[in-house]
Scaffold this active site. Structure first.
Site, PDB file in Angstrom:
ATOM      1  N   HIS A 157      28.610  49.130  37.250  1.00  0.00           N
ATOM      2  CA  HIS A 157      27.275  48.915  37.893  1.00  0.00           C
ATOM      3  C   HIS A 157      27.090  48.833  39.313  1.00  0.00           C
ATOM      4  O   HIS A 157      26.423  48.274  40.011  1.00  0.00           O
ATOM      5  CB  HIS A 157      26.632  47.493  37.339  1.00  0.00           C
ATOM      6  CG  HIS A 157      26.723  47.298  35.884  1.00  0.00           C
ATOM      7  ND1 HIS A 157      25.759  47.738  34.904  1.00  0.00           N
ATOM      8  CD2 HIS A 157      27.664  46.896  35.113  1.00  0.00           C
ATOM      9  CE1 HIS A 157      25.935  47.442  33.730  1.00  0.00           C
ATOM     10  NE2 HIS A 157      27.310  46.880  33.789  1.00  0.00           N
ATOM     11  N   SER A 278      25.026  63.789  64.738  1.00  0.00           N
ATOM     12  CA  SER A 278      23.455  63.851  64.759  1.00  0.00           C
ATOM     13  C   SER A 278      22.948  64.334  66.108  1.00  0.00           C
ATOM     14  O   SER A 278      23.653  64.104  67.224  1.00  0.00           O
ATOM     15  CB  SER A 278      23.005  62.348  64.492  1.00  0.00           C
ATOM     16  OG  SER A 278      21.682  62.320  64.847  1.00  0.00           O
ATOM     17  N   LYS A 284      26.698  58.964  65.414  1.00  0.00           N
ATOM     18  CA  LYS A 284      26.790  59.454  64.061  1.00  0.00           C
ATOM     19  C   LYS A 284      27.882  60.368  63.755  1.00  0.00           C
ATOM     20  O   LYS A 284      28.333  61.271  64.357  1.00  0.00           O
ATOM     21  CB  LYS A 284      25.570  59.914  63.508  1.00  0.00           C
ATOM     22  CG  LYS A 284      24.230  59.364  63.626  1.00  0.00           C
ATOM     23  CD  LYS A 284      24.705  58.012  62.471  1.00  0.00           C
ATOM     24  CE  LYS A 284      24.319  58.700  60.914  1.00  0.00           C
ATOM     25  NZ  LYS A 284      22.949  58.707  60.321  1.00  0.00           N
ATOM     26  N   GLU A 291      27.517  65.633  50.913  1.00  0.00           N
ATOM     27  CA  GLU A 291      26.184  65.424  50.684  1.00  0.00           C
ATOM     28  C   GLU A 291      25.598  66.926  50.029  1.00  0.00           C
ATOM     29  O   GLU A 291      24.786  66.821  48.939  1.00  0.00           O
ATOM     30  CB  GLU A 291      25.225  65.148  51.894  1.00  0.00           C
ATOM     31  CG  GLU A 291      25.385  63.673  52.421  1.00  0.00           C
ATOM     32  CD  GLU A 291      24.894  63.636  53.558  1.00  0.00           C
ATOM     33  OE1 GLU A 291      23.743  63.149  53.661  1.00  0.00           O
ATOM     34  OE2 GLU A 291      25.451  63.863  54.738  1.00  0.00           O
TER      35      GLU A 291
END
Ligand code: ARG
Length: 464
Positions: A157, A278, A284, A291
């Protein structure tokens, strides 16, 4: 009069919008090399069976190889008027060698021709994907081996559950990709069936030697029913289905990479070469590759929906609907290959933050089950032990401590069965060592799994 190769019975020429609408050349031109190879084998078989002469065969073969060179040198002019790759090649052959070109299509239809081309293509691509899957498996096994005793929290979980070896976590992915390999290996048997000679749907009156064509093209067997041969796309549906499952595995792995590389987790670092920045936030470092692999899974699952819906309710035998099989198939091949390829490059460079993982495994009562197990060993029934351990957790929580940070006196309020040896028992190393069942996270068990995996990979690659 129609000027199409099939135009004999047509008095009007095709509407231009219909030509554009029905053309598949933009997509199926990728099959040119298979189409030419298939045609060459067909020609050799026709000559072998004396359906055409040796001279005609040699003119046809030379012409086909000139057409192939032309395509490779970008000289082919593609046009919707010629519909597909088959007619482009046949028409170009006519320009090269004149009327003899018209003998090429003897005993053949584009229906069995396209089935052949797609099967030839998919055999090659399935093998390439199996090779990439093996490389990826061996990368996972190597990282597991090099980080054999690194401990991390195991989750259920997405809540910390019990400590596990990082190597065990990676080997779980090894198992998934091993099954993917086996699935492709299995469907390859059904792709490796030669359909040519089925003609449009009913077979042909020419005495074609289908076995011979199959041998020339390296197929293991020939198809047994001409109607099935031209309308079967099971092999493509199976392939995309297996690819979708492999992509699901890659996307689950990607999700873990995204989580693990976040500052919240900080379990791993992905190298600069495989992350991006970024354009506005200078600090970043984004896990875009992971992704995108996760995102590209959607395309493959979509392709699976497309092809199985495409085939639903199609009456026998060939239907033009089936021309729509190629885009999902090609996109699936390209997507899965590129995702596996980029992970084979990126994953070896991942840095493992063993201290952070270890610290995470120390927090969150990951030894609560082991406290219950301890009591069971000392004679308490498991249900009661579970409740005692729960109470100890609540007590520790109140004091903002972990179980292993309690005193012996604290423990003994919950059960006098607890002795000094509890501290060793609740240590991470002891918890891992005691996982001794086959397939568990114990040191020995994971070592055995890694050794077995190494042998399995070696038996498939022949040590390459
Ligand atoms: N372009 C077609 C396909 O991909 C080839 C077969 C066409 N056959 C036909 N009779 N129109 O399925």
């Amino acid at each position: 009069m129609s000027d199409k190769p099939w135009g004999g019975r047509f008095s009007q020429s095709t509407d231009k919008t219909v030509e554009t609408f029905t053309s598949s050349i933009d997509v199926d031109k990728a099959l040119y090399a298979y189409d030419i190879k298939g045609s060459a084998a067909h020609v050799k078989m026709l000559a072998h069976e004396k359906i055409i002469t040796e001279d005609e065969a040699s003119v046809l073969l030379k012409g086909l190889s000139r057409v192939e060179q032309g395509i490779e040198q970008n000289e082919m002019v593609y046009s919707d008027a010629l519909e597909d790759i088959h007619m482009h090649i046949e028409t170009a052959l006519g320009r090269e060698i004149g009327d003899t070109a018209k003998k090429l299509h003897t005993g053949r239809s584009r229906n069995d021709q396209i089935a052949l081309d797609v099967r030839m293509y998919l055999k090659v691509e399935t093998q390439a994907i199996m090779g990439l899957l093996l490389s990826f498996q061996s990368i996972l096994v190597d990282i597991a081996k090099n980080n054999m005793d690194v401990v991390m929290p195991g989750y259920t979980h997405l809540q910390r559950a019990q400590p596990v070896l990082f190597s065990h976590h990676l080997m779980a992915y090894y198992e998934m990709f091993k099954r993917d390999y086996e699935r492709f290996e299995d469907s390859l048997k059904r792709t490796d069936v030669m359909p040519l000679g089925s003609a449009a749907l009913a077979g042909t009156t020419f005495p074609l030697n289908r076995e011979y064509t199959g041998q020339l093209l390296g197929f293991h067997r020939i198809s047994d029913n001409s109607m099935d041969s031209v309308s079967d796309r099971d092999f493509a549906m199976e392939f995309i289905s297996h690819a979708a499952i492999a992509m699901i595995h890659l996307s689950r792995f990607s999700e873990e990479l995204v989580l693990w590389s976040s500052s919240e987790f900080s379990f791993i670092m992905i190298s600069d070469a495989f992350t991006t920045g970024s354009s506005i936030m200078p600090q970043k470092k984004n896990p875009d590759v992971a992704e995108l692999v996760r995102g590209k899974t959607a395309r493959v699952v979509g392709s699976l929906m497309a092809i199985i819906t495409l085939m639903k309710s199609l009456p026998l035998a060939y239907n033009r609907d089936m021309q729509e099989d190629k885009e999902p198939l090609f996109d699936t091949v390209n997507t899965l290959k590129s995702c596996l390829d980029i992970y084979c490059r990126m994953i070896p460079g991942i840095e493992v933050n063993r201290e952070t993982m270890y610290a995470a495994a120390q927090k969150g009562f990951l030894n609560a089950t082991d406290l219950a197990d301890y009591l069971v060993v000392k004679g308490m029934p498991f249900r009661q032990a579970h409740s005692v351990s729960g109470k100890a957790v609540a007590f520790a929580l109140n004091r903002e401590k972990e179980l292993h940070e309690l005193d012996l006196d604290d423990f003994r309020q919950f059960s006098t069965l607890i002795d000094q040896d509890i501290f060793e028992f609740l240590s991470i190393e002891s918890m891992i060592s005691r996982r001794i069942t086959h397939g568990s996270t114990g040191y020995d068990s994971v070592k055995t799994a890694v050794e077995k995996a190494e042998k399995d990979i070696e038996s498939k690659t022949g040590g390459k």
